[in-house]
Design an enzyme around this catalytic site. Structure first.
Site, PDB file in Angstrom:
ATOM      1  N   HIS A  66       0.831  -1.214   0.000  1.00  0.00           N
ATOM      2  CA  HIS A  66       0.000   0.000   0.000  1.00  0.00           C
ATOM      3  C   HIS A  66       0.858   1.253   0.000  1.00  0.00           C
ATOM      4  O   HIS A  66       1.871   1.317   0.691  1.00  0.00           O
ATOM      5  CB  HIS A  66      -0.877   0.053   1.260  1.00  0.00           C
ATOM      6  CG  HIS A  66      -2.058  -0.831   1.203  1.00  0.00           C
ATOM      7  ND1 HIS A  66      -3.225  -0.482   0.581  1.00  0.00           N
ATOM      8  CD2 HIS A  66      -2.250  -2.074   1.696  1.00  0.00           C
ATOM      9  CE1 HIS A  66      -4.089  -1.471   0.695  1.00  0.00           C
ATOM     10  NE2 HIS A  66      -3.525  -2.445   1.364  1.00  0.00           N
ATOM     11  N   PRO A  67       0.420   2.252  -0.728  1.00  0.00           N
ATOM     12  CA  PRO A  67       1.069   3.564  -0.579  1.00  0.00           C
ATOM     13  C   PRO A  67       0.634   4.175   0.750  1.00  0.00           C
ATOM     14  O   PRO A  67      -0.446   3.872   1.260  1.00  0.00           O
ATOM     15  CB  PRO A  67       0.504   4.364  -1.758  1.00  0.00           C
ATOM     16  CG  PRO A  67      -0.818   3.737  -2.031  1.00  0.00           C
ATOM     17  CD  PRO A  67      -0.659   2.271  -1.709  1.00  0.00           C
TER      18      PRO A  67
END
Length: 165
Positions: A66-67
């Site tokens: 995930h960013p």
């Protein structure tokens, strides 16, 4: 892609599609092996079962793709992540700076990025959640993060089998 399209893919190709929804290889493999699915609710239910059976290592693997909230969005999940995090993207500079600082603190405290199902949440809501969750113990926070990942995964499964998403 439809559920029917997903059902007829090879196992490896289906696993690759499922990885767009959740970054755990064991989860994706389990989902691929669980086909065929008759409906989105059935697919999401099986997803929840597999997710609940995984180890901390598998959860952390999913978190790692995930960013950060408000961060850059590299890779194939970038369009979905950008949509999900639109509340953070449209935040003022002060809120973005606060998100970055609290994200750093969270990562130092727990060893992984802050995971939240950001869809429909404003930057202020995400900041409130981030601040609140920083007071959790490591075990409680891991459970919180895993639940947020489960929600994200279910939203992405719906996007996966809807060509208009």
């Amino acid at each position: 892609m439809t559920i029917g399209d997903l059902n007829v893919l090879s196992r490896s190709r289906a696993a690759a599609e499922f990885l767009k929804c959740c970054g755990s290889a064991r989860w994706a493999s389990g989902m691929s092996a669980s086909r065929p699915f008759d409906s989105l609710p059935q697919m999401q239910g099986r997803s929840d079962e597999i997710w609940a059976s995984l180890s901390k290592t598998d959860w952390l693997e999913a978190f790692a793709v995930h960013p950060r909230i408000g961060g850059q969005m590299p890779g194939s999940r970038s369009r979905w992540a950008a949509e999900e995090q639109s509340g953070a993207a449209s935040a003022d500079e002060e809120s973005k700076a606060r998100l970055a600082a609290l994200n750093d603190l969270y990562t130092r405290r727990f060893g992984y990025i802050f995971i939240v199902c950001a869809t429909g949440k404003s930057a202020a809501e995400m900041l409130d959640l981030l601040e609140a969750r920083l007071s959790n113990g490591p075990n409680a926070e891991l459970v919180n993060a895993a639940e947020e990942q489960r929600k994200i995964t279910n939203l992405r499964l719906a996007k996966l089998v809807d060509a208009s998403a």
